[in-house]
Design a protein around this motif. Sequence first.
Motif, mmCIF file in Angstrom:
data_model
loop_
_atom_site.group_PDB
_atom_site.id
_atom_site.type_symbol
_atom_site.label_atom_id
_atom_site.label_comp_id
_atom_site.label_asym_id
_atom_site.label_seq_id
_atom_site.Cartn_x
_atom_site.Cartn_y
_atom_site.Cartn_z
ATOM 1 N N ARG A 60 8.288 21.804 8.668
ATOM 2 C CA ARG A 60 7.707 22.442 7.484
ATOM 3 C C ARG A 60 6.195 22.647 7.592
ATOM 4 N N ARG A 61 5.638 22.378 8.749
ATOM 5 C CA ARG A 61 4.193 22.510 8.961
ATOM 6 C C ARG A 61 3.414 21.683 7.938
ATOM 7 N N MET A 62 3.892 20.470 7.730
ATOM 8 C CA MET A 62 3.257 19.531 6.811
ATOM 9 C C MET A 62 2.982 18.220 7.523
ATOM 10 N N ALA A 63 1.981 17.494 7.022
ATOM 11 C CA ALA A 63 1.776 16.095 7.393
ATOM 12 C C ALA A 63 2.170 15.226 6.206
ATOM 13 N N ALA A 64 2.415 13.951 6.469
ATOM 14 C CA ALA A 64 2.869 13.067 5.401
ATOM 15 C C ALA A 64 2.279 11.676 5.559
ATOM 16 N N VAL A 65 1.829 11.121 4.448
ATOM 17 C CA VAL A 65 1.476 9.705 4.361
ATOM 18 C C VAL A 65 2.774 8.927 4.161
ATOM 19 N N VAL A 66 2.964 7.877 4.945
ATOM 20 C CA VAL A 66 4.210 7.106 4.911
ATOM 21 C C VAL A 66 3.907 5.647 4.612
ATOM 22 N N PHE A 67 4.676 5.048 3.709
ATOM 23 C CA PHE A 67 4.508 3.621 3.404
ATOM 24 C C PHE A 67 5.811 3.032 2.904
ATOM 25 N N THR A 68 5.876 1.721 2.946
ATOM 26 C CA THR A 68 6.931 0.981 2.273
ATOM 27 C C THR A 68 6.282 0.240 1.106
ATOM 28 N N VAL A 69 7.047 -0.577 0.395
ATOM 29 C CA VAL A 69 6.499 -1.376 -0.710
ATOM 30 C C VAL A 69 6.843 -2.836 -0.475
ATOM 31 N N ASP A 70 5.820 -3.668 -0.469
ATOM 32 C CA ASP A 70 5.997 -5.117 -0.320
ATOM 33 C C ASP A 70 6.111 -5.726 -1.711
ATOM 34 N N ALA A 71 7.330 -6.035 -2.132
ATOM 35 C CA ALA A 71 7.567 -6.593 -3.468
ATOM 36 C C ALA A 71 8.376 -7.886 -3.388
ATOM 37 N N GLU A 72 8.164 -8.630 -2.325
ATOM 38 C CA GLU A 72 8.989 -9.811 -2.087
ATOM 39 C C GLU A 72 8.783 -10.886 -3.148
ATOM 40 N N GLY A 125 -4.533 3.429 4.887
ATOM 41 C CA GLY A 125 -4.612 3.204 3.446
ATOM 42 C C GLY A 125 -3.559 2.192 3.026
ATOM 43 N N PHE A 126 -3.549 1.878 1.719
ATOM 44 C CA PHE A 126 -2.659 0.840 1.196
ATOM 45 C C PHE A 126 -2.005 1.298 -0.106
ATOM 46 N N LYS A 127 -0.717 0.942 -0.235
ATOM 47 C CA LYS A 127 0.062 1.296 -1.422
ATOM 48 C C LYS A 127 0.306 0.054 -2.272
ATOM 49 N N PHE A 128 0.030 0.167 -3.588
ATOM 50 C CA PHE A 128 0.346 -0.879 -4.550
ATOM 51 C C PHE A 128 1.336 -0.331 -5.576
ATOM 52 N N HIS A 129 2.287 -1.174 -5.969
ATOM 53 C CA HIS A 129 3.214 -0.841 -7.056
ATOM 54 C C HIS A 129 3.156 -2.012 -8.032
ATOM 55 N N PRO A 130 2.188 -1.987 -8.961
ATOM 56 C CA PRO A 130 1.965 -3.159 -9.822
ATOM 57 C C PRO A 130 3.211 -3.641 -10.560
ATOM 58 N N SER A 131 4.011 -2.726 -11.094
ATOM 59 C CA SER A 131 5.206 -3.154 -11.836
ATOM 60 C C SER A 131 6.195 -3.860 -10.913
ATOM 61 N N LEU A 132 6.398 -3.314 -9.737
ATOM 62 C CA LEU A 132 7.367 -3.873 -8.801
ATOM 63 C C LEU A 132 6.829 -5.132 -8.120
ATOM 64 N N GLN A 133 5.514 -5.220 -8.000
ATOM 65 C CA GLN A 133 4.906 -6.392 -7.373
ATOM 66 C C GLN A 133 4.547 -7.472 -8.395
ATOM 67 N N GLY A 134 4.692 -7.179 -9.676
ATOM 68 C CA GLY A 134 4.519 -8.196 -10.713
ATOM 69 C C GLY A 134 3.082 -8.653 -10.918
ATOM 70 N N PHE A 135 2.139 -7.696 -10.929
ATOM 71 C CA PHE A 135 0.751 -8.065 -11.193
ATOM 72 C C PHE A 135 0.050 -6.920 -11.914
ATOM 73 N N GLY A 136 -0.938 -7.257 -12.734
ATOM 74 C CA GLY A 136 -1.783 -6.241 -13.329
ATOM 75 C C GLY A 136 -2.880 -5.866 -12.353
ATOM 76 N N PRO A 137 -3.166 -4.578 -12.163
ATOM 77 C CA PRO A 137 -4.194 -4.187 -11.196
ATOM 78 C C PRO A 137 -5.547 -4.853 -11.422
ATOM 79 N N SER A 138 -5.871 -5.192 -12.673
ATOM 80 C CA SER A 138 -7.159 -5.825 -12.952
ATOM 81 C C SER A 138 -7.115 -7.342 -12.811
ATOM 82 N N ASP A 139 -5.968 -7.879 -12.402
ATOM 83 C CA ASP A 139 -5.831 -9.321 -12.192
ATOM 84 C C ASP A 139 -6.692 -9.742 -10.999
ATOM 85 N N ARG A 140 -7.520 -10.773 -11.208
ATOM 86 C CA ARG A 140 -8.404 -11.231 -10.126
ATOM 87 C C ARG A 140 -7.632 -11.707 -8.897
ATOM 88 N N LEU A 141 -6.347 -11.938 -9.055
ATOM 89 C CA LEU A 141 -5.491 -12.274 -7.923
ATOM 90 C C LEU A 141 -5.643 -11.261 -6.787
#
Length: 297
Positions: A60-72, A125-141
């Motif tokens: 398709r003459r496209m590039a793609a960013v690829v990631f998984t989600v770490d929600a263990e 780069g890095f992918k975050f999924h706050p709901s699936l990872q169980g944290f608020g983005p503003s959490d100092r964690l």
Amino acid sequence: MDGIDVGALDAIDVHTHAEVGKDGHQSLSGELLAASEAYFKAHGHRRPTIDEMASYYRERRMAAVVFTVDAEHLTGHPRIRNEEVATSCAAHPDVLIPFASIDPHRGRAGVLEARRLVTDHGVRGFKFHPSLQGFGPSDRLAYPLYEAIQDLGVPALFHTGQTGIGAGVRGGGGIRLRFSNPMLVDDVAVDFPDLRIILAHPSFPWQDEALAVATHKEHVYIDLSGWSPKYFPPQLIRYANSLLQDKVLFGSDYPVLTPDRWMADFTALDIKPSVRPKILKHNAARLLGLSEQDGRK
């Protein structure tokens, strides 16, 4: 080193998922993947390998960013290893751009992993999924991890808005939607002013919040993944055509939503001719540090 030739591309998809590893291990449990498929009406969709994704995007003459989600931490389901994603993408440097995902609950080990992935494995780069990872983005964690990502000079992409993962499952599979309010990412943009941030998806039910954060904070972008463009709210289209024309990015959410379907519906939107190539390619190329000549600065 070979890289992505931006000039030879029609688009850069900043949001695709590696859903299956080389050994057949899935990125999420069968229950959560089934819920996502039902939400996107993608029952029985094939989960391509990263090699297959490369062929798909190359055609398709496209590039793609690829990631998984770490929600263990929240789900108990082991992730696909970031090193595997990076190595598989490295075999296709003309079309694939590896991102990683690290659960902030991994603490200092996660910080060390982030630095190693960028310096030794070419992660961009890095992918975050706050709901699936169980944290608020503003959490100092998560702050030590953000600090490392900012120091490394690569973007952080945050899922925002409702998620199809866990939809219809008892108790939503333990997934809390409030963690994906983009206003929580506003704190991150204040405390890490040099961190480049992508707010993923039209952020239902917080679209106006996402637009506010992206217009107010210098390094906050919005990707358009996860929704067919025909369902985009009018204010998102209006801002993409004007104030945010340099900060809106094409993303599909492949494989549950294909770039073919996304592109077909995007052509029907009232987007200015001068803005369309920015959304499809040029904004992402600038954000990711790609050049028109050889794909790398």
